[in-house]
Design an enzyme around this catalytic site. Structure first.
Site, PDB file in Angstrom:
ATOM      1  N   GLY A 184      45.039 -15.575  98.872  1.00 11.93           N
ATOM      2  CA  GLY A 184      44.580 -15.555  97.494  1.00 11.93           C
ATOM      3  C   GLY A 184      43.094 -15.844  97.418  1.00 11.93           C
ATOM      4  O   GLY A 184      42.330 -15.509  98.330  1.00 11.93           O
ATOM      5  N   SER A 213      18.048 -29.279  71.353  1.00 12.74           N
ATOM      6  CA  SER A 213      17.164 -29.825  70.317  1.00 12.74           C
ATOM      7  C   SER A 213      17.275 -31.344  70.280  1.00 12.74           C
ATOM      8  O   SER A 213      18.269 -31.929  70.735  1.00 12.74           O
ATOM      9  CB  SER A 213      17.540 -29.254  68.948  1.00 12.74           C
ATOM     10  OG  SER A 213      18.795 -29.781  68.528  1.00 12.74           O
ATOM     11  N   GLU A 238      29.998 -21.728  72.782  1.00 14.63           N
ATOM     12  CA  GLU A 238      28.748 -22.342  73.224  1.00 14.63           C
ATOM     13  C   GLU A 238      28.942 -23.416  74.292  1.00 14.63           C
ATOM     14  O   GLU A 238      27.965 -23.918  74.865  1.00 14.63           O
ATOM     15  CB  GLU A 238      27.989 -22.920  72.026  1.00 14.63           C
ATOM     16  CG  GLU A 238      27.491 -21.836  71.081  1.00 14.63           C
ATOM     17  CD  GLU A 238      26.523 -22.361  70.023  1.00 14.63           C
ATOM     18  OE1 GLU A 238      26.036 -23.497  70.184  1.00 14.63           O
ATOM     19  OE2 GLU A 238      26.267 -21.629  69.058  1.00 14.63           O
ATOM     20  N   SER A 246      54.752  -9.061 101.326  1.00 16.57           N
ATOM     21  CA  SER A 246      53.666  -9.537 100.475  1.00 16.57           C
ATOM     22  C   SER A 246      52.754  -8.380 100.083  1.00 16.57           C
ATOM     23  O   SER A 246      52.394  -7.538 100.905  1.00 16.57           O
ATOM     24  CB  SER A 246      52.850 -10.607 101.205  1.00 16.57           C
ATOM     25  OG  SER A 246      51.653 -10.888 100.515  1.00 16.57           O
ATOM     26  N   ASP A 282      50.209 -25.145  96.017  1.00 16.27           N
ATOM     27  CA  ASP A 282      50.762 -26.473  96.300  1.00 16.27           C
ATOM     28  C   ASP A 282      52.273 -26.528  96.123  1.00 16.27           C
ATOM     29  O   ASP A 282      52.975 -27.177  96.905  1.00 16.27           O
ATOM     30  CB  ASP A 282      50.114 -27.515  95.380  1.00 16.27           C
ATOM     31  CG  ASP A 282      48.711 -27.900  95.817  1.00 16.27           C
ATOM     32  OD1 ASP A 282      48.346 -27.611  96.972  1.00 16.27           O
ATOM     33  OD2 ASP A 282      47.975 -28.485  94.997  1.00 16.27           O
ATOM     34  N   THR A 283      52.774 -25.878  95.081  1.00 16.87           N
ATOM     35  CA  THR A 283      54.203 -25.960  94.778  1.00 16.87           C
ATOM     36  C   THR A 283      55.059 -25.223  95.797  1.00 16.87           C
ATOM     37  O   THR A 283      56.245 -25.504  95.934  1.00 16.87           O
ATOM     38  CB  THR A 283      54.482 -25.397  93.373  1.00 16.87           C
ATOM     39  OG1 THR A 283      53.895 -24.086  93.267  1.00 16.87           O
ATOM     40  CG2 THR A 283      53.892 -26.301  92.301  1.00 16.87           C
ATOM     41  N   HIS A 297      43.647 -29.293  99.802  1.00 18.72           N
ATOM     42  CA  HIS A 297      43.941 -30.262  98.742  1.00 18.72           C
ATOM     43  C   HIS A 297      44.986 -31.213  99.301  1.00 18.72           C
ATOM     44  O   HIS A 297      45.880 -30.801 100.048  1.00 18.72           O
ATOM     45  CB  HIS A 297      44.446 -29.549  97.493  1.00 18.72           C
ATOM     46  CG  HIS A 297      44.831 -30.456  96.354  1.00 18.72           C
ATOM     47  ND1 HIS A 297      44.096 -31.568  96.008  1.00 18.72           N
ATOM     48  CD2 HIS A 297      45.882 -30.421  95.486  1.00 18.72           C
ATOM     49  CE1 HIS A 297      44.667 -32.165  94.964  1.00 18.72           C
ATOM     50  NE2 HIS A 297      45.751 -31.498  94.643  1.00 18.72           N
TER      51      HIS A 297
END
Length: 331
Positions: free
Chosen positions: A26, A252, A231, A51, A83-84, A108
């Site tokens: 991925g 500003s 924004e 896959s 992860d799962t 991770h």
């Protein structure tokens, strides 16, 4: 002071006679695999049979095989499946084929820290966690640069885990920018906390709440969207480039004064207490247990949350407004 490693601290020649297995192709998987290949490493990608990524890997000029085959052949195995998925994938396709001297890597720490994966004592267990999405990591590497990363050593069976982990980090380009030393515990708990209180949960809830308050007060939803959602990127980009001071230099003085005087009223002591409670839930494993059970039950709450937010007014308004700005590559 955190310890930082660079190219000169990492000997990539340690990978010369080794095969690196990348499990998954991925966002992160393709970047790791291609960067390692371009660094001269022998790379194989492990996938499940059928896959959709199989042909992509082949067209990218990489070796590909089943996860089982890669686990048998690779000297270093980087787990980059979701992860799962990792615990069952490890148990069924990787653990039976592990041998002494292999290095099991993660990007991770969740599954190691919360013991969803318990590797055998004969293998090294470490982490290399680039601090960027895969596409950014790949593009930066191709430009001759690298993205920063984290490394951690959980288990040093060989006595060479740190050296091999640094060699891997150099192969993907992270030591060009610098990799920070950490632990699986620290990476996991800070990553979850950041996601829940700021990057995903906190920002999403704050944006939605501000949007709802303006609309309920009679302001046009489109104007509320521009002020509370659109924004935000402008401000985050300033954070990213130069921190809080650079953001305040760039806006500003009216906005800067509002930052100092009103921001702490939004994130007040009650919010801080809630954030501390969320951190405790992460540290005690309460969140991990909740998420693991949620997945075991086929994600009823997760799916309900997802469907509910898909139809929020800020999403329908935003979709129409983003269509006016094709340069954004709207999704």
């Amino acid at each position: 002071m955190v310890q930082v490693y660079y190219d000169e601290d990492a000997n990539i020649d340690l990978l010369n006679d080794k095969t690196v297995g990348i499990i998954g192709y991925g966002s992160q998987g393709h970047a790791h695999a291609l960067n390692l290949r371009d660094s001269g490493c022998n790379v194989m990608v492990g996938l499940y049979e059928g896959s959709r990524s199989w042909s992509k890997v082949e067209s990218d000029g990489l070796g590909v095989g089943t996860t089982e085959a890669v686990a048998q052949q690779a000297d270093l195995i980087m787990m980059l499946a979701p992860d799962t998925v990792q615990p069952s994938l490890f148990q069924d396709a990787i653990a039976p084929h592990l041998r002494a001297g292999q290095v099991l890597l993660f990007a991770h720490g969740f599954n190691i820290h919360f013991q969803q994966i318990v590797p055998p004592a004969m293998v090294d267990v470490s982490m290399v966690a680039p601090k960027a999405p895969g596409h950014r990591m790949r593009a930066t590497f191709e430009e001759g640069n690298g993205v920063p990363g984290l490394i951690a050593i959980q288990q040093d069976a060989s006595g060479n885990a740190r050296e091999l982990t640094l060699a891997y980090a150099r192969g993907i380009g992270c030591t060009r920018a610098g990799v920070l030393n950490t632990t699986f515990k620290e990476e996991t708990e800070t990553d979850l906390f950041g996601e829940q209180t700021v990057l995903c949960g906190g920002v999403s809830a704050l944006v939605k709440a501000a949007f709802e308050i303006l609309v309920e007060a009679g302001y046009q939803p489109e104007i509320a969207y521009f002020e509370c959602m659109h924004e935000l990127k402008l401000i985050v980009d300033l954070f990213y480039q130069g921190g809080l001071n650079y953001m305040r230099y760039s806006v500003s003085e009216t906005a800067e004064y509002g930052d100092y005087s009103r921001g702490p009223r939004v994130v007040d002591d009650h919010v801080r207490e809630t954030m501390q409670e969320i951190l405790r839930e992460i540290q005690t494993g309460e969140f991990a247990r909740e998420w693991i059970l949620e997945n075991m039950a086929d994600r009823p709450a997760f799916n309900a949350y997802r469907e509910m937010d898909k139809t929020h007014q800020i999403e329908t308004v935003g979709k129409n407004l983003r269509a006016m700005m094709p340069w954004l590559d709207p999704k």
